[in-house]
Design a protein around this motif. Structure first.
Motif, PDB file in Angstrom:
ATOM      1  N   GLU A  29      -0.589  -0.732   6.183  1.00  0.00           N
ATOM      2  CA  GLU A  29       0.531  -1.033   7.070  1.00  0.00           C
ATOM      3  C   GLU A  29       1.516  -2.014   6.433  1.00  0.00           C
ATOM      4  OE1 GLU A  29      -0.724  -2.133  11.011  1.00  0.00           O
ATOM      5  OE2 GLU A  29      -2.235  -0.531  11.093  1.00  0.00           O
ATOM      6  N   ILE A  30       1.194  -2.464   5.221  1.00  0.00           N
ATOM      7  CA  ILE A  30       2.070  -3.366   4.471  1.00  0.00           C
ATOM      8  C   ILE A  30       2.919  -2.576   3.471  1.00  0.00           C
ATOM      9  CG2 ILE A  30       2.174  -5.312   2.868  1.00  0.00           C
ATOM     10  CD1 ILE A  30       1.235  -6.236   5.531  1.00  0.00           C
ATOM     11  N   PHE A  31       2.248  -1.712   2.685  1.00  0.00           N
ATOM     12  CA  PHE A  31       2.927  -0.939   1.651  1.00  0.00           C
ATOM     13  C   PHE A  31       2.694   0.556   1.868  1.00  0.00           C
ATOM     14  CE2 PHE A  31       1.747  -4.938  -0.643  1.00  0.00           C
ATOM     15  CZ  PHE A  31       3.038  -5.433  -0.812  1.00  0.00           C
ATOM     16  N   LYS A  32       3.734   1.311   1.789  1.00  0.00           N
ATOM     17  CA  LYS A  32       3.644   2.760   1.970  1.00  0.00           C
ATOM     18  C   LYS A  32       2.799   3.386   0.859  1.00  0.00           C
ATOM     19  CE  LYS A  32       6.428   6.933   2.628  1.00  0.00           C
ATOM     20  NZ  LYS A  32       7.805   7.483   2.742  1.00  0.00           N
ATOM     21  N   GLN A  83       4.931  -0.586 -10.736  1.00  0.00           N
ATOM     22  CA  GLN A  83       5.543   0.414  -9.863  1.00  0.00           C
ATOM     23  C   GLN A  83       6.378  -0.257  -8.779  1.00  0.00           C
ATOM     24  OE1 GLN A  83       2.407   2.870  -8.287  1.00  0.00           O
ATOM     25  NE2 GLN A  83       1.953   3.850 -10.254  1.00  0.00           N
ATOM     26  N   ILE A  84       7.397   0.430  -8.316  1.00  0.00           N
ATOM     27  CA  ILE A  84       8.192  -0.044  -7.188  1.00  0.00           C
ATOM     28  C   ILE A  84       7.412   0.237  -5.901  1.00  0.00           C
ATOM     29  CG2 ILE A  84      10.355   0.220  -5.910  1.00  0.00           C
ATOM     30  CD1 ILE A  84      11.627   1.157  -8.549  1.00  0.00           C
ATOM     31  N   LEU A  85       7.175  -0.795  -5.110  1.00  0.00           N
ATOM     32  CA  LEU A  85       6.445  -0.643  -3.855  1.00  0.00           C
ATOM     33  C   LEU A  85       7.424  -0.589  -2.691  1.00  0.00           C
ATOM     34  CD1 LEU A  85       3.492  -3.148  -4.413  1.00  0.00           C
ATOM     35  CD2 LEU A  85       3.534  -0.690  -4.818  1.00  0.00           C
ATOM     36  N   GLN A  86       7.020   0.099  -1.641  1.00  0.00           N
ATOM     37  CA  GLN A  86       7.845   0.203  -0.449  1.00  0.00           C
ATOM     38  C   GLN A  86       7.169  -0.560   0.692  1.00  0.00           C
ATOM     39  OE1 GLN A  86       9.909   4.227   0.027  1.00  0.00           O
ATOM     40  NE2 GLN A  86       8.078   4.804  -1.151  1.00  0.00           N
ATOM     41  N   ARG A  87       7.850  -1.571   1.172  1.00  0.00           N
ATOM     42  CA  ARG A  87       7.310  -2.427   2.230  1.00  0.00           C
ATOM     43  C   ARG A  87       7.666  -1.845   3.599  1.00  0.00           C
ATOM     44  NH1 ARG A  87       9.038  -8.716   3.151  1.00  0.00           N
ATOM     45  NH2 ARG A  87       7.227  -9.404   4.379  1.00  0.00           N
ATOM     46  N   LEU A  88       6.687  -1.901   4.504  1.00  0.00           N
ATOM     47  CA  LEU A  88       6.841  -1.309   5.832  1.00  0.00           C
ATOM     48  C   LEU A  88       7.037  -2.376   6.898  1.00  0.00           C
ATOM     49  CD1 LEU A  88       3.882   1.251   5.618  1.00  0.00           C
ATOM     50  CD2 LEU A  88       6.300   1.678   5.094  1.00  0.00           C
ATOM     51  N   ASN A  89       7.760  -2.034   7.968  1.00  0.00           N
ATOM     52  CA  ASN A  89       7.847  -2.917   9.118  1.00  0.00           C
ATOM     53  C   ASN A  89       6.860  -2.457  10.182  1.00  0.00           C
ATOM     54  OD1 ASN A  89       9.010  -0.727  10.388  1.00  0.00           O
ATOM     55  ND2 ASN A  89      11.054  -1.617  10.545  1.00  0.00           N
ATOM     56  N   LYS A  90       6.927  -3.046  11.371  1.00  0.00           N
ATOM     57  CA  LYS A  90       5.923  -2.790  12.402  1.00  0.00           C
ATOM     58  C   LYS A  90       5.894  -1.334  12.849  1.00  0.00           C
ATOM     59  CE  LYS A  90       4.123  -4.645  16.751  1.00  0.00           C
ATOM     60  NZ  LYS A  90       4.345  -5.614  17.861  1.00  0.00           N
ATOM     61  N   ASP A  91       7.039  -0.669  12.870  1.00  0.00           N
ATOM     62  CA  ASP A  91       7.057   0.725  13.321  1.00  0.00           C
ATOM     63  C   ASP A  91       6.789   1.719  12.197  1.00  0.00           C
ATOM     64  OD1 ASP A  91       9.398   1.041  11.876  1.00  0.00           O
ATOM     65  OD2 ASP A  91      10.713   1.043  13.632  1.00  0.00           O
ATOM     66  N   LYS A 146      12.390  -2.274  -0.734  1.00  0.00           N
ATOM     67  CA  LYS A 146      11.791  -1.835  -1.987  1.00  0.00           C
ATOM     68  C   LYS A 146      11.454  -3.063  -2.817  1.00  0.00           C
ATOM     69  CE  LYS A 146      13.765   2.801  -2.360  1.00  0.00           C
ATOM     70  NZ  LYS A 146      14.550   3.751  -3.199  1.00  0.00           N
ATOM     71  N   ILE A 147      10.213  -3.148  -3.279  1.00  0.00           N
ATOM     72  CA  ILE A 147       9.730  -4.315  -4.004  1.00  0.00           C
ATOM     73  C   ILE A 147       9.628  -3.980  -5.487  1.00  0.00           C
ATOM     74  CG2 ILE A 147       7.926  -6.059  -4.174  1.00  0.00           C
ATOM     75  CD1 ILE A 147       9.314  -5.997  -1.463  1.00  0.00           C
TER      76      ILE A 147
END
Length: 389
Positions: A340-343, A359-367, A373-374
């Motif tokens: 639920e933190i990183f896609k 790698q580029i990580l994708q951070r997620l919000n609550k929904d 992009k990290i």
């Protein structure tokens, strides 16, 4: 902090060697980055957080019994240095630890009788990391004192008078009576880390993070926050359209109690007796060492991204502990699954591989939506505190 940095710090602050000392007598007191004397913002109306950082100048929070050096004063404020935590910036590696604070929260040490000054805990001090001979206990749970009508935060330190089977008796200065009283503290509310080994301290730190993140109530995210006293019953919040400040439903407290991401790690680490002095994410990333191998990861180690830090809650269960901002739909301290933190990242093995491969990580919000992009992620070892200090 290495010896050269300490020497530089001491030389640059030699004029403060004889600064007047004081100690905090409020359970929690806000520290700000600039004087609020001529500001439209007051200490009594600082929000928990804001979209506009200028609207929330809170940078840190002082706890009861923490000591400070008074550098100068105005009619209503002190300009102080705090010895237990510092920060550096990307452009300046000089340790910073100076803030403004409302005068009512501080009692000058010279107003206390000489023979009673021993009842105030000697400070945790990054400038002089010596062990104290005092018998000190530290709160691991909030404590309400009926006699003083206050609730002390986790992390609050007291000088121990004696111990009974089920409780401690500690010294506490009552600012209304202007005298020290005996405070009765249940054994389960406090601990002594005086003779803890490195392994014991790290183990305690992990337990504290787990316990604080999974309490029955709700601990709000507070910009600059480094405290946990009473908890909120709800995590419902809103954003004021005019001020761009976040507001928690039914929150009437003048001084906001809670954590920001770095404040959580610092408070848990120092409560556990770890030599950790890093105020913000830039500082901890500068001093802590990266984890080089998968099998070197431990619960409590840190996941750093620009502007935010999280702790590994459980390697086995793949959970993360963090104090998360309102803008991502959370606004609280919690423990949640890594996925639920990183896609697309479900395990810490996957996270380690992604970080190692840059790698580029994708951070997620609550929904569950991607909000960021990290491009730079670090896995940092908490045990490296013992190497860098």
């Amino acid at each position: 902090m290495n010896k050269i940095m300490i020497l530089i710090y001491c030389v640059m602050h030699i004029s403060h060697v004889h600064a007047q000392k004081g100690f905090a007598v409020s359970p929690v007191a806000d520290l700000v980055g600039h004087s609020l004397t001529k500001s439209d913002i007051s200490y009594d109306n600082l929000p928990v957080a804001s979209i506009n950082l200028a609207a929330c100048p809170r940078m840190h929070q002082l706890l009861y019994n923490e000591t400070i050096d008074i550098i100068k004063e105005t009619e209503h404020e002190y300009y102080v240095e705090i010895p237990h935590i510092f920060f550096v910036t990307k452009s300046n590696n000089k340790p910073h630890c100076s803030y403004w604070i409302k005068k009512k929260h501080i009692v000058p040490l010279d107003s206390i009788k000489k023979n009673e000054q021993q009842y105030i805990p000697e400070p945790i001090d990054f400038r002089n990391n010596k062990k104290s001979n005092q018998k000190i206990i530290t709160l691991i749970k909030p404590l309400f004192c009926k006699r003083m009508n206050v609730t002390f935060s986790v992390g609050t330190r007291f000088v121990l008078s004696k111990r009974h089977d089920n409780h401690y008796i500690a010294y506490a200065y009552n600012p209304k009576q202007k005298k020290f009283i005996h405070l009765h503290i249940p054994i389960s509310n406090a601990l002594s880390t005086q003779n803890h080994t490195k392994e014991q301290a790290l183990h305690t730190y992990r337990i504290l993070l787990k316990n604080w993140a999974n309490m029955s109530g709700y601990t709000p995210y507070v910009w600059g926050g480094c405290s946990l006293t009473t908890q909120n019953k709800t995590d419902t919040f809103s954003l004021q359209s005019k001020t761009k400040n976040y507001v928690i439903k039914d929150d009437t407290k003048i001084y906001k109690h809670g954590f920001d991401c770095a404040g959580l790690i610092a408070r848990a680490a120092q409560t556990a007796g770890i030599p950790y002095y890093y105020k913000n994410t830039t500082t901890l990333a500068h001093y802590l060492k990266p984890i080089q191998q998968k099998n070197a990861m431990h619960d409590g180690d840190l996941i750093w991204i620009p502007g935010h830090v999280m702790a590994i809650g459980s390697l086995t269960n793949n959970t993360v502990i963090e104090a998360r901002h309102y803008s991502h739909g959370y606004g609280k301290l919690h423990e949640i699954p890594l996925q639920e933190i990183f896609k697309g990242i479900k395990t810490f093995d996957q996270l380690f591989d992604a970080v190692n491969k840059k790698q580029i990580l994708q951070r997620l919000n609550k929904d569950g939506s991607v909000v960021q992009k990290i491009y730079d992620t670090k896995l940092l070892s908490m045990a490296s505190c013992y190497i860098t200090n």
